[in-house]
Design an enzyme around this catalytic site. Structure first.
Site, mmCIF file in Angstrom:
data_model
loop_
_atom_site.group_PDB
_atom_site.id
_atom_site.type_symbol
_atom_site.label_atom_id
_atom_site.label_comp_id
_atom_site.label_asym_id
_atom_site.label_seq_id
_atom_site.Cartn_x
_atom_site.Cartn_y
_atom_site.Cartn_z
ATOM 1 N N GLU A 197 9.775 -26.499 11.769
ATOM 2 C CA GLU A 197 10.096 -25.313 12.569
ATOM 3 C C GLU A 197 9.930 -25.557 14.070
ATOM 4 O OE1 GLU A 197 8.364 -21.653 11.139
ATOM 5 O OE2 GLU A 197 9.053 -20.542 12.896
ATOM 6 N N LYS A 246 1.781 -15.249 8.464
ATOM 7 C CA LYS A 246 2.741 -16.368 8.367
ATOM 8 C C LYS A 246 2.679 -17.189 9.645
ATOM 9 C CE LYS A 246 6.857 -18.599 8.550
ATOM 10 N NZ LYS A 246 7.391 -19.365 9.701
ATOM 11 N N ASP A 296 -3.495 -30.391 0.591
ATOM 12 C CA ASP A 296 -2.723 -29.540 -0.310
ATOM 13 C C ASP A 296 -2.410 -28.211 0.386
ATOM 14 O OD1 ASP A 296 -1.928 -27.774 -2.349
ATOM 15 O OD2 ASP A 296 -3.202 -28.731 -3.843
ATOM 16 N N HIS A 330 12.086 -19.513 21.409
ATOM 17 C CA HIS A 330 12.781 -20.276 20.378
ATOM 18 C C HIS A 330 14.108 -20.829 20.884
ATOM 19 C CE1 HIS A 330 10.831 -19.881 16.401
ATOM 20 N NE2 HIS A 330 10.244 -18.828 16.922
HETATM 21 P P1 NAD Z 1 -10.470 -36.582 -6.122
HETATM 22 O O1 NAD Z 1 -11.025 -36.289 -7.488
HETATM 23 O O2 NAD Z 1 -9.399 -37.603 -6.037
HETATM 24 O O3 NAD Z 1 -11.653 -36.995 -5.142
HETATM 25 C C1 NAD Z 1 -12.884 -36.384 -5.189
HETATM 26 C C2 NAD Z 1 -13.924 -37.378 -5.697
HETATM 27 O O4 NAD Z 1 -14.120 -38.410 -4.757
HETATM 28 C C3 NAD Z 1 -15.273 -36.734 -5.884
HETATM 29 O O5 NAD Z 1 -15.351 -36.119 -7.150
HETATM 30 C C4 NAD Z 1 -16.235 -37.919 -5.723
HETATM 31 O O6 NAD Z 1 -16.467 -38.531 -6.968
HETATM 32 C C5 NAD Z 1 -15.451 -38.907 -4.865
HETATM 33 N N1 NAD Z 1 -15.986 -39.069 -3.494
HETATM 34 C C6 NAD Z 1 -16.139 -40.235 -2.832
HETATM 35 N N2 NAD Z 1 -16.621 -40.022 -1.600
HETATM 36 C C7 NAD Z 1 -16.800 -38.707 -1.466
HETATM 37 C C8 NAD Z 1 -17.264 -37.870 -0.388
HETATM 38 N N3 NAD Z 1 -17.669 -38.360 0.801
HETATM 39 N N4 NAD Z 1 -17.267 -36.538 -0.571
HETATM 40 C C9 NAD Z 1 -16.859 -36.006 -1.741
HETATM 41 N N5 NAD Z 1 -16.427 -36.746 -2.784
HETATM 42 C C10 NAD Z 1 -16.385 -38.094 -2.651
HETATM 43 O O7 NAD Z 1 -9.884 -35.290 -5.421
HETATM 44 P P2 NAD Z 1 -10.384 -33.787 -5.258
HETATM 45 O O8 NAD Z 1 -10.665 -33.558 -3.828
HETATM 46 O O9 NAD Z 1 -11.432 -33.426 -6.241
HETATM 47 O O10 NAD Z 1 -9.057 -32.992 -5.669
HETATM 48 C C11 NAD Z 1 -7.992 -32.877 -4.753
HETATM 49 C C12 NAD Z 1 -6.653 -32.959 -5.457
HETATM 50 O O11 NAD Z 1 -6.581 -32.021 -6.536
HETATM 51 C C13 NAD Z 1 -5.523 -32.630 -4.540
HETATM 52 O O12 NAD Z 1 -4.525 -33.614 -4.681
HETATM 53 C C14 NAD Z 1 -4.993 -31.291 -5.097
HETATM 54 O O13 NAD Z 1 -3.620 -31.145 -4.817
HETATM 55 C C15 NAD Z 1 -5.286 -31.433 -6.549
HETATM 56 N N6 NAD Z 1 -5.356 -30.228 -7.395
HETATM 57 C C16 NAD Z 1 -5.360 -28.957 -6.873
HETATM 58 C C17 NAD Z 1 -5.444 -27.864 -7.711
HETATM 59 C C18 NAD Z 1 -5.485 -26.476 -7.124
HETATM 60 O O14 NAD Z 1 -5.648 -26.334 -5.923
HETATM 61 N N7 NAD Z 1 -5.354 -25.407 -7.927
HETATM 62 C C19 NAD Z 1 -5.542 -28.049 -9.098
HETATM 63 C C20 NAD Z 1 -5.562 -29.365 -9.594
HETATM 64 C C21 NAD Z 1 -5.487 -30.450 -8.738
#
Ligand code: NAD
Length: 437
Positions: free
Chosen positions: A96, A274, A290, A389
């Site tokens: 945008e 928005k 995300d 714009h």
């Molecule tokens: P992830 O599981 O890939 O990473 C998190 C993990 O990284 C932690 O569980 C931990 O084991 C590790 N880690 C290493 N260093 C860390 C630090 N300094 N701090 C915290 N953790 C550390 O990802 P996530 O963040 O748990 O999930 C994010 C993903 O999930 C995104 O891609 C999102 O799009 C997706 N997702 C979103 C939804 C939703 O929003 N409803 C549902 C399902 C999945």
């Protein structure tokens, strides 16, 4: 239960300045160099902003299914931001026009009174476990709370890495939710996810405790998933916008009226919010986070306790007659997990921002949301949104009708001067220009 984070001072150690004169007059390549120099980082760290070096098909193929291509989105850099006393250059990915310019402009006005001040709660995400068929839900709730220690230990055992980094489950809450299909016992795991967005982390925990929780409550577990209403993970931003720079007390009053309409009227609030998301989603996307999770969190937070959809920001007049802007909303973003560590452009964006914790990133994003919001409210309360714009719109039109990079400025100048920012007129102007050259 939100635990406040200690104040982290200016994040200016890396960034030398976010005030860059004439950035818009440079070529895209020269801009990258200037931006890196101004941020005090090696230009190689943001080399991935070059489309040729960004996300390749091989890597994309590992990210999602059935990859058939890659969508390019312009990535601009917002200037002028001072956040907690430090200069920050902000990468914004958006299709945008005017968004990057508007954010930079608002940040310039905020600089007069020291820029943005931010804070956040601890990064607590919640996962829900729905338990159905409990004969005595009130007692089931209390039985679960009695088993708090056991359930927390079971959940923490799923993620020793998170616990090692200082995160893990902080508490267990249990709610009763009445619905037309029955009353559910809903357990909430409240998890400090440190520098992760945390969805996978908390989902894994919820799945791990679900059977035991159902057994204790006396029912059957059904849904086991995080809530995107991340209301225990809030970031805040505050800035003062100088009355004189805005054009005086009458403009200030109109800005307050404009914001007040958004507070009171859901029709206006939707557009007001928005505008906030124009800034927020652009930084969320640029850092590989995300966007849907942040948007779901924001809009659920925009509903007041009385059930009315309202604005995510507040504007007041301070004792000196300036505008004070406040924003507070969930900001579930991370620096590990998801695409954040995988996407080369996300990594470059994080390098440019110079952040080392998810909380710092969340606060910068919130400050950008406030800047974007203020810019839109100010424009609407004064000249209207279309004028700002118009020049970018005119450039788009000039390009669409086939003007080369050299021809665009002349075509833009003419169609704006003629007050006919339309494709047919741009075509005519381009033809005339070519006939005379
Ligand atoms: P992830 O599981 O890939 O990473 C998190 C993990 O990284 C932690 O569980 C931990 O084991 C590790 N880690 C290493 N260093 C860390 C630090 N300094 N701090 C915290 N953790 C550390 O990802 P996530 O963040 O748990 O999930 C994010 C993903 O999930 C995104 O891609 C999102 O799009 C997706 N997702 C979103 C939804 C939703 O929003 N409803 C549902 C399902 C999945």
């Amino acid at each position: 239960m939100a635990v406040e984070q200690p104040y982290r001072g200016g994040r200016g150690a890396m960034a030398r300045t976010s005030r860059i004169q004439g950035l818009r007059d440079l070529s895209v390549e020269a801009r990258r160099k200037t931006v890196a120099e101004s941020a005090g980082i090696d230009p190689a760290l943001i080399a991935a902003f070059d489309p040729g070096q960004g996300l390749g098909a091989g890597l994309a193929d590992h990210m999602i299914e059935n990859v058939a291509g890659i969508l390019g989105i312009p990535l601009g850099v917002a200037t002028n931001f001072v956040i907690n006393g430090g200069d920050v250059l902000v990468p914004m990915a958006t299709e945008e026009a005017s968004v990057v310019a508007a954010a930079s402009n608002a940040a310039k006005i905020a600089r007069i009174h020291g820029g943005f001040h931010t804070s956040s709660t601890a990064p607590i995400m919640q996962a829900q476990v729905q338990i159905v068929g409990v004969a005595d839900p009130e007692a089931g709730r209390v039985r679960l709370l009695e088993a708090r220690e056991e359930l927390i230990a079971l959940a923490n055992a799923q993620d020793p890495k998170l616990v090692e980094f200082g995160g893990g489950v902080r508490d267990l809450a249990v709610r009763l939710v009445g619905s037309r299909a029955g009353t559910y016992v809903v357990a909430h795991l409240q998890v400090d996810v440190r520098d992760a967005m945390g969805a996978n982390a908390v989902n894994t925990m919820a799945e791990a405790i679900a059977m035991r929780a159902a057994e204790i409550a006396g029912g059957r577990s059904l849904l086991r998933i995080l809530t995107n209403k991340a209301d225990l993970r809030l970031s805040r931003a505050r800035a003062v916008f100088d009355a004189e720079a805005l054009g005086g007390p009458a403009v200030v009053d109109d800005i307050i009226h404009a914001a007040a309409l958004a507070e009171a009227d859901p029709y206006r609030a939707a557009t007001h919010n928005k505008g906030i998301m124009n800034g927020i989603s652009a930084v969320v996307l640029a850092t590989g986070n995300d966007t849907r999770a942040v948007e779901a969190g924001a809009h659920s937070h925009a509903v007041s306790p009385a059930g009315q959809y309202t604005s995510l920001s507040r504007f007041e007049k301070d004792a000196d007659g300036n505008v004070v802007g406040i924003m507070e909303l969930p900001m579930p973003v991370g620096l590990v997990g998801g695409a954040t560590k995988v996407h080369p452009v996300a990594q470059a964006s994080v390098a440019l921002l110079g952040v080392s914790t998810a909380a710092e990133l969340a606060e910068i994003i919130t400050a950008v949301g406030l800047a974007q919001n203020f810019a839109a409210v100010r424009a609407l309360a004064t000249e209207g949104i279309q004028r700002g714009h118009m020049s970018l719109h005119a450039r788009n039109i000039a390009s669409t009708v086939g003007a080369s990079a050299d021809e665009v400025p002349a075509v833009v100048a003419r169609i704006i001067a003629d007050k006919k920012v339309r494709a047919d007129h741009a075509e005519k102007v381009l033809a005339e220009l070519r006939a005379h050259s």
